[in-house]
Write an enzyme that holds these catalytic residues in place. Sequence first.
Site, PDB file in Angstrom:
ATOM      1  N   GLY A 187       4.540   0.595  11.547  1.00 19.20           N
ATOM      2  CA  GLY A 187       4.537   2.019  11.918  1.00 19.20           C
ATOM      3  C   GLY A 187       4.970   2.885  10.745  1.00 19.20           C
ATOM      4  O   GLY A 187       4.940   2.454   9.582  1.00 19.20           O
ATOM      5  N   GLY A 218       6.649  -5.046  11.738  1.00 19.13           N
ATOM      6  CA  GLY A 218       6.244  -3.700  12.149  1.00 19.13           C
ATOM      7  C   GLY A 218       5.350  -3.066  11.096  1.00 19.13           C
ATOM      8  O   GLY A 218       5.399  -3.437   9.908  1.00 19.13           O
ATOM      9  N   ASP A 270      13.649   8.388   3.354  1.00 18.24           N
ATOM     10  CA  ASP A 270      13.682   7.050   3.973  1.00 18.24           C
ATOM     11  C   ASP A 270      13.450   5.992   2.899  1.00 18.24           C
ATOM     12  O   ASP A 270      14.031   4.909   2.933  1.00 18.24           O
ATOM     13  CB  ASP A 270      12.571   6.915   5.024  1.00 18.24           C
ATOM     14  CG  ASP A 270      12.945   7.575   6.357  1.00 18.24           C
ATOM     15  OD1 ASP A 270      14.141   7.833   6.570  1.00 18.24           O
ATOM     16  OD2 ASP A 270      12.031   7.821   7.163  1.00 18.24           O
ATOM     17  N   LYS A 288       5.994  13.221  11.018  1.00 17.32           N
ATOM     18  CA  LYS A 288       6.108  12.920   9.579  1.00 17.32           C
ATOM     19  C   LYS A 288       4.782  13.077   8.825  1.00 17.32           C
ATOM     20  O   LYS A 288       4.791  13.332   7.632  1.00 17.32           O
ATOM     21  CB  LYS A 288       6.686  11.518   9.377  1.00 17.32           C
ATOM     22  CG  LYS A 288       8.166  11.432   9.729  1.00 17.32           C
ATOM     23  CD  LYS A 288       8.732  10.058   9.444  1.00 17.32           C
ATOM     24  CE  LYS A 288      10.203  10.016   9.822  1.00 17.32           C
ATOM     25  NZ  LYS A 288      10.822   8.727   9.574  1.00 17.32           N
TER      26      LYS A 288
HETATM   27  P1  NAP Z   1       6.379   4.094  14.980  1.00 15.42           P
HETATM   28  O1  NAP Z   1       5.642   4.688  13.856  1.00 15.42           O
HETATM   29  O2  NAP Z   1       6.117   4.537  16.375  1.00 15.42           O
HETATM   30  O3  NAP Z   1       6.117   2.488  14.919  1.00 15.42           O
HETATM   31  C1  NAP Z   1       6.582   1.644  15.923  1.00 15.42           C
HETATM   32  C2  NAP Z   1       6.435   0.192  15.496  1.00 15.42           C
HETATM   33  O4  NAP Z   1       7.099  -0.604  16.496  1.00 15.42           O
HETATM   34  C3  NAP Z   1       4.974  -0.297  15.442  1.00 15.42           C
HETATM   35  O5  NAP Z   1       4.870  -1.279  14.457  1.00 15.42           O
HETATM   36  C4  NAP Z   1       4.809  -0.908  16.846  1.00 15.42           C
HETATM   37  O6  NAP Z   1       3.816  -1.911  16.901  1.00 15.42           O
HETATM   38  C5  NAP Z   1       6.163  -1.556  17.031  1.00 15.42           C
HETATM   39  N1  NAP Z   1       6.508  -1.826  18.425  1.00 15.42           N
HETATM   40  C6  NAP Z   1       6.729  -0.912  19.391  1.00 15.42           C
HETATM   41  N2  NAP Z   1       7.058  -1.542  20.527  1.00 15.42           N
HETATM   42  C7  NAP Z   1       7.056  -2.879  20.265  1.00 15.42           C
HETATM   43  C8  NAP Z   1       7.338  -4.034  21.041  1.00 15.42           C
HETATM   44  N3  NAP Z   1       7.667  -3.951  22.333  1.00 15.42           N
HETATM   45  N4  NAP Z   1       7.255  -5.235  20.453  1.00 15.42           N
HETATM   46  C9  NAP Z   1       6.917  -5.336  19.145  1.00 15.42           C
HETATM   47  N5  NAP Z   1       6.631  -4.284  18.360  1.00 15.42           N
HETATM   48  C10 NAP Z   1       6.714  -3.057  18.925  1.00 15.42           C
HETATM   49  O7  NAP Z   1       7.970   4.250  14.798  1.00 15.42           O
HETATM   50  P2  NAP Z   1       8.761   4.322  13.399  1.00 15.42           P
HETATM   51  O8  NAP Z   1       8.897   5.728  12.955  1.00 15.42           O
HETATM   52  O9  NAP Z   1       8.184   3.338  12.468  1.00 15.42           O
HETATM   53  O10 NAP Z   1      10.234   3.877  13.866  1.00 15.42           O
HETATM   54  C11 NAP Z   1      10.488   2.529  14.205  1.00 15.42           C
HETATM   55  C12 NAP Z   1      11.984   2.275  14.307  1.00 15.42           C
HETATM   56  O11 NAP Z   1      12.629   2.512  13.067  1.00 15.42           O
HETATM   57  C13 NAP Z   1      12.691   3.187  15.312  1.00 15.42           C
HETATM   58  O12 NAP Z   1      13.609   2.399  16.038  1.00 15.42           O
HETATM   59  C14 NAP Z   1      13.420   4.190  14.443  1.00 15.42           C
HETATM   60  O13 NAP Z   1      14.596   4.676  15.070  1.00 15.42           O
HETATM   61  C15 NAP Z   1      13.778   3.317  13.259  1.00 15.42           C
HETATM   62  N6  NAP Z   1      14.030   4.105  12.045  1.00 15.42           N
HETATM   63  C16 NAP Z   1      15.268   4.037  11.494  1.00 15.42           C
HETATM   64  C17 NAP Z   1      15.543   4.733  10.336  1.00 15.42           C
HETATM   65  C18 NAP Z   1      16.922   4.630   9.752  1.00 15.42           C
HETATM   66  O14 NAP Z   1      17.282   5.474   8.923  1.00 15.42           O
HETATM   67  N7  NAP Z   1      17.687   3.628  10.115  1.00 15.42           N
HETATM   68  C19 NAP Z   1      14.558   5.532   9.719  1.00 15.42           C
HETATM   69  C20 NAP Z   1      13.279   5.584  10.301  1.00 15.42           C
HETATM   70  C21 NAP Z   1      13.029   4.856  11.460  1.00 15.42           C
HETATM   71  P3  NAP Z   1       2.268  -1.511  17.226  1.00 15.42           P
HETATM   72  O15 NAP Z   1       1.688  -1.066  15.903  1.00 15.42           O
HETATM   73  O16 NAP Z   1       1.690  -2.770  17.726  1.00 15.42           O
HETATM   74  O17 NAP Z   1       2.308  -0.420  18.244  1.00 15.42           O
END
Ligand code: NAP
Length: 478
Positions: A347, A345, A321, A285
């Site tokens: 991320g 979160g 998003d 992204k």
């Molecule tokens: P990302 O950039 O990799 O961020 C991951 C986040 O999860 C970070 O805040 C990370 O914390 C945290 N994390 C990972 N493992 C963890 C654990 N075991 N315990 C607590 N926190 C944890 O990923 P992203 O793109 O933000 O996506 C995150 C989620 O959103 C995914 O499940 C994705 O499928 C979902 N999503 C859904 C939609 C939708 O349309 N519904 C759209 C976008 C994303 P740290 O910073 O400490 O590593």
Amino acid sequence: MLCLTLTGKDCTESISQYIQHKTSVQMVELRVDLLKCINKGQIQKLTEAISIPKILTCRRVRDGGSYFGSERARARLLNSLLDLGFSYIDIEEDVKRPDLEKTAHEYNVKIIRSFHDLEGVPKDLFTKIVKLRRRGDVAKVAVTPKSINDVLLLFKVKHELREIEDKVVIGMGDYGIPTRILYKLTGSLFTFCSPDGTPAASGHLSPEIMHGLYHADSVNDDTGIYGIIGNPVMHTSSPKIHNPAFRRIGLNAIYVPFLVDDVRGFFQLAELLSIKGFSVTVPHKQQVLPYLGKISREVKLIGSCNTVVRYNNLWKGMNTDFYGFLKPIQEELDAQRIRKAVVIGAGGAARSVVWALRNYYCKVVILNRTIEKAKKLALETGSEWGGLTDIDKMDHADLIVQTTSAGMPPLENVNPIETYQFSGRELVFDLVYKPKNTLFLEKAKLAGCKLIYGMDMLVAQGVLQFEAFTGFTYPQDL
Ligand code: NAP
């Protein structure tokens, strides 16, 4: 043509597979190496029961098949089956059996000269195809791309070897999936699929997916190509949002997943295939930003782009998003019932969520496992921050949004704010969409909270992407 590789352990099962899928395929391949017991009478029944063209194949273990016997026995076996009404026989590149070729021609069976590489893509791929075609009626290469640049090479075959019409070019494994779905754009005569649950080769999709979802056999030079890039990407539900909608509105277009390791390589492929637009998911992204000639206000704010469309010969980046997240809570926001929101979160997804909420002047608290990341996003957006144990900062929250990957396999047993007790009056939103119910949502439900599911956001952002791609409203009945 779509060719169904029959994977039954006997001919009766293979005939049932054909009957089940006969409206989706135009050709079948009998892999005698997959049969438990090879009986000519049974195979004759099969060839008589199947009226469409049939390929006879006996694949060796080293080429990804199950045949263990000697080369001499294999040639004898193939020879003995050539009078059963097959249209093609598959003979590998290195096999020198003039007697087998002679019998094939006597029975009007065309020879597919095949080459398999289970480890990579050979440097002399184009020369190989030329040589294979010289030694057979159809040249077939099934290779294993290890990067998007390998995939680019496979799609170049159509143009570079346009004088060789009778060829089949297949990329195996996840990188190769687009070459299977968009097989006509590699210049291939046909492509393979196998019954759901029994893939005959790495990357084989089922007829339900190849024909039912993608209509791969309908792709032509006028088809608008769209897709999604990510790594990983094969779990994506987005093709199920876009492909049925293209068909419903009568648009000649297809939406395909691309596993991408190198964004630059993908942009080259996008030029080659004249891709009209694509979705972007983790981890690209931010990586797409340098290639965009124009960006929307949201991309500028968030610094991340999930939608790219071709716009006056430029790539334009958008972030659906942002609006996809807002859609399910729009009524609450308009009624100003969300004054304080807690975002778990920090991320990529959290960036869109926090910016969207701050655009509605909500007070936002960001709690993250890595506090530094929460602090960084909070300082950018004028929010507060803390760690996952700072649950006192969640007091009086009207909305709690879970944006971490916790809840999604392999973290399906993780609730990132395990100690928090919901009061029951919070609106609770989990971005995870597979599975629908996470531990976090289940706990909120028990407390009587109103829930919003990740799928609602996924669909809302997908609908907006569809509109950005096509200019048409997403069909309401879908
Ligand atoms: P990302 O950039 O990799 O961020 C991951 C986040 O999860 C970070 O805040 C990370 O914390 C945290 N994390 C990972 N493992 C963890 C654990 N075991 N315990 C607590 N926190 C944890 O990923 P992203 O793109 O933000 O996506 C995150 C989620 O959103 C995914 O499940 C994705 O499928 C979902 N999503 C859904 C939609 C939708 O349309 N519904 C759209 C976008 C994303 P740290 O910073 O400490 O590593």
